[in-house]
Design a protein around this motif. Sequence first.
Motif, PDB file in Angstrom:
ATOM      1  N   ALA A  91      39.565  23.738  79.369  1.00  0.00           N
ATOM      2  CA  ALA A  91      39.773  25.336  79.631  1.00  0.00           C
ATOM      3  C   ALA A  91      40.196  25.483  81.047  1.00  0.00           C
ATOM      4  O   ALA A  91      39.628  24.922  81.975  1.00  0.00           O
ATOM      5  N   VAL A  92      41.164  26.559  81.118  1.00  0.00           N
ATOM      6  CA  VAL A  92      41.395  27.052  82.237  1.00  0.00           C
ATOM      7  C   VAL A  92      41.130  28.586  82.322  1.00  0.00           C
ATOM      8  O   VAL A  92      41.399  29.361  81.315  1.00  0.00           O
ATOM      9  N   VAL A  93      40.394  28.938  83.339  1.00  0.00           N
ATOM     10  CA  VAL A  93      39.984  30.527  83.269  1.00  0.00           C
ATOM     11  C   VAL A  93      40.721  31.241  84.365  1.00  0.00           C
ATOM     12  O   VAL A  93      40.728  30.466  85.596  1.00  0.00           O
ATOM     13  N   VAL A  94      41.334  32.322  84.102  1.00  0.00           N
ATOM     14  CA  VAL A  94      42.229  33.066  85.295  1.00  0.00           C
ATOM     15  C   VAL A  94      41.412  34.540  85.488  1.00  0.00           C
ATOM     16  O   VAL A  94      40.703  34.984  84.587  1.00  0.00           O
ATOM     17  N   ASN A  95      41.842  35.054  86.335  1.00  0.00           N
ATOM     18  CA  ASN A  95      41.507  36.312  86.866  1.00  0.00           C
ATOM     19  C   ASN A  95      42.389  37.474  86.262  1.00  0.00           C
ATOM     20  O   ASN A  95      42.743  38.297  86.739  1.00  0.00           O
ATOM     21  N   GLY A  96      42.415  37.217  84.615  1.00  0.00           N
ATOM     22  CA  GLY A  96      43.338  38.293  84.296  1.00  0.00           C
ATOM     23  C   GLY A  96      43.037  39.573  84.348  1.00  0.00           C
ATOM     24  O   GLY A  96      43.707  40.679  84.600  1.00  0.00           O
ATOM     25  N   CYS A  97      41.505  39.842  84.098  1.00  0.00           N
ATOM     26  CA  CYS A  97      40.691  41.075  84.714  1.00  0.00           C
ATOM     27  C   CYS A  97      39.510  40.574  84.849  1.00  0.00           C
ATOM     28  O   CYS A  97      39.037  39.544  84.794  1.00  0.00           O
ATOM     29  N   ASP A  98      38.691  41.781  85.536  1.00  0.00           N
ATOM     30  CA  ASP A  98      37.353  41.325  85.860  1.00  0.00           C
ATOM     31  C   ASP A  98      36.311  41.071  84.994  1.00  0.00           C
ATOM     32  O   ASP A  98      35.439  40.222  85.263  1.00  0.00           O
ATOM     33  N   SER A  99      36.590  41.466  83.689  1.00  0.00           N
ATOM     34  CA  SER A  99      35.711  40.685  82.561  1.00  0.00           C
ATOM     35  C   SER A  99      36.184  39.265  82.347  1.00  0.00           C
ATOM     36  O   SER A  99      35.182  38.538  82.258  1.00  0.00           O
ATOM     37  N   MET A 100      37.423  39.174  82.514  1.00  0.00           N
ATOM     38  CA  MET A 100      37.694  37.794  81.764  1.00  0.00           C
ATOM     39  C   MET A 100      37.232  36.650  82.729  1.00  0.00           C
ATOM     40  O   MET A 100      37.196  35.468  82.702  1.00  0.00           O
ATOM     41  N   ARG A 101      37.516  37.277  84.170  1.00  0.00           N
ATOM     42  CA  ARG A 101      37.346  36.216  85.246  1.00  0.00           C
ATOM     43  C   ARG A 101      36.012  35.743  85.241  1.00  0.00           C
ATOM     44  O   ARG A 101      35.712  34.485  85.697  1.00  0.00           O
ATOM     45  N   ARG A 102      34.803  36.345  85.026  1.00  0.00           N
ATOM     46  CA  ARG A 102      33.579  36.201  84.974  1.00  0.00           C
ATOM     47  C   ARG A 102      33.178  35.093  83.719  1.00  0.00           C
ATOM     48  O   ARG A 102      31.986  34.566  83.726  1.00  0.00           O
TER      49      ARG A 102
END
Lengths: 384, 476
Positions: A91-102
């Motif tokens: 999986a790759v996580v990005v800081n698309g928004c503050d909720s998603m980054r966490r």
Amino acid sequence: MIETLRKAARSIGNPSLQAWNEGGGKVLGYPCTFVPEEIIDAAGILPYRLRGITAGTMSIGDAYFGPVICSFPKCILQLAGQGSYGFLDGAVVVNGCDSMRRLHECWRKASEDIPGTLPGFFHYMGVPHKATDYSIEWFKEELGILARSISDHFGTPVTTDSLRRSIRLFNEIRSLLSELDEMRMSETCPVTGSDAASIVLAGFAMPREEYRETLGKVMARLRKSKPVSDGKVRLMVVGSASDDADFVELVESTGAIVVSDCMCFGARSFLKRVDEDADPIEALAERYLGGNLCPRMFGWYKDRLAFVRDRALRSRVDGVILQNIRFCDLHGSENGLLERDLEAEGIPCMRIEREYGPLVETGRIKMRLDAFMERIRTVGGRRS
Amino acid sequence: MKPETREYRYDWNIWTIMENAALVKDGTDKEYESLLGLIPHFADALDIFIRQGEPGVRFIKLVANYIRACIEAKALGKKTVLTSFSMATPILYAFDLVPICLEAFTIFGTVVLKRGTTEFLDYCCEIGFTETSCSSQRGALGAYLSGLAVRPDMIVCNAPGWCDSNANSYSFAASYLDVPFFQLSYPPEVSGKRARDFHRRDYLDLVAFLEENTGRKLDIDRLRRLVSEAARQDALISEISDLQAIVPNPVPNVFELMVYGARSFASGLEELTALLESMVASCRQNARRKLSGRGTTSESGRGLFCYIDHYTTDARLWAWMDTRNLSHLGSILCRYWYGEAGFVKGYDEGYTYSCATLADMIDSLADMTARMPMVKQIRGPYDAPGMWLEDNLHLARLYQADFVVYFSTVGCRNTWGAVKLLVRDLERMNIPTLLLFVDAFDDRVASWESITDRLEEFLHVRGISCGGPDKASWKA
């Protein structure tokens, strides 16, 4: 053909994905359109956009995330924690928004309590909030790091040639989806909004070559289909991530047809092509960061307004639904600006805040939709 | 918005209050005591500063002068810039701009107005904000968007990368007011060549933006004076921070608010230096006498605030801590990672100032802004090196904290996304940690009375205020 896509759009798994998995194919999840699928595909891995549909409880999501966080990443964490994403190899996580980054930390920590729920490959990628020469350069370096990490972990090199092949494949898919988009916006729209949503959504979850074939066949049929929009109120849906074809179906149950959108699970994901002649990583960086229409790119409201206005006019919509997931400040407040500016131009707007996931708020949303439809039918839609 | 709210301009209203508050100690103590009874809605907020003596009065005067500068800017031919609390003001003052620090103005209104900023918070929602978007901007922003405060000429924000809600408020305001907007963006890493190069380029772009929108070239000599002054100020702030490590803590609790409150809009100004010198002198005197900031010889507990403080209603947090003889060890907001600070040495590379050339000053300011409160701690994964968790553990150990408290706003997506994990990790280290679901600027979320109940219960149950056997066992 379209039934295959409908099923893939409404569930986490699908037969094609399952067959890919059983054949030894790897799958890598990502939650946001800032992750170039081409890099994953170039490594021979299936890029799968993470979704939270089918989450029936938030027992795991709420245990790690706080209470005032968007339910989209919470639902993803819920599904991951309960094993629904067991097919993921990475999986790759990005800081698309503050909720998603966490999601990055919450998923890691959840896996300490529920072993085996974190994929073997887990990568965080930083995405700048502006598109300048130096931020695109930063993003390009991030993409290079991602490509190398995938290559090293999976042992499948991401080469310039494999990237070029993937870029061509994804551009072909984008061309087909753009044609679908034009069909929808025309006077003789041959497909309902919910089916169009299913067609697009399936493309985030199926092996892409198979998807391209299926999409090609669906499009061949749609080119010959009769209009389905006659006599219906034409609407456009704008705002937060919405991957729920049932939501569109609910909108259309009021006698409307959704002929256009501006969402990351919709038109925003496929309208822009990647330059096939440029250096692949550079071209991907330009495409994915430059001109991205997500409001997390601060300071580009006028461009986004122009885009929405242009699509609303070209698709001759009678009204625009501006929706946002609860606690989505980015889309929520931008919808306020869009409402002000579109209404000033005579385009009726309905602004609604909703929860992500199963339509638990169907009654409330239906009531708002009915009132909006009544306004359009009584007062009239967009003034010409 | 109530019609009567529209009768007064928000910034002017606060200025008149602060201007008059700055005069109350010009008379006798008896006059002052009598006055408190006549201003029931301001008495608590006023007294917490006035009782600090010279530093408290200086602080109120500094705030009053600052607000007057904001109000008078246009008449004096100056441009105003709406900006974040974590921005480096020397660069703005170097262009003769008057920075309107939104978060500072929200704190002013929350602390001194009877109903806080409630109506302005709601006004933002009326025009588009989500109901839970961050109140630290919304509180004052409602006044600026409704035309009840000075209209900014431009907006410069440095939140992208660490706080969407903050950045979104400024970006919204720019679109709503149709004024030029610039953002400093932050990648997930704080240090390293890549991050530093990015910050430098971003800062050079900021300079170009300011030159374009002020019609001036950057005055290098003026910048040098401002940066030199900022360096002096950060050294003084570091001394205050370092003094907090002494037991009992000789720094009065409310100094913490005074440090970050004043620095957010006055960094580089000589007035701030004078205030800080007076604060340092007061702390040193307490330290020499082995007294706490409350004048006691011991303290019942030492609290670290892992995020921000609480401002509703009438700033009673500090007074409440004073009456419990608890020491406030600071929050993220008062941690400036100046390289000479004791808590920075050996832990973080920190930032330093060099005024030799323009390039050096740009680098210094870029390095400093990259480590400003919140910019440093919450821009990457909470458990990455030098981020939220590590900073808290480092500070809790160094300052011998007995407990940690999380105050926040409902709109803080970034920290609410990881705070449960932070609390869990701190508790695993045996650091008693309290997570409060409250809003620092909006007491409709939780009243101050209910908050103190939770705080009292927490301190009692964890044996902190009564010095129980498990007190700070983790320190052993």
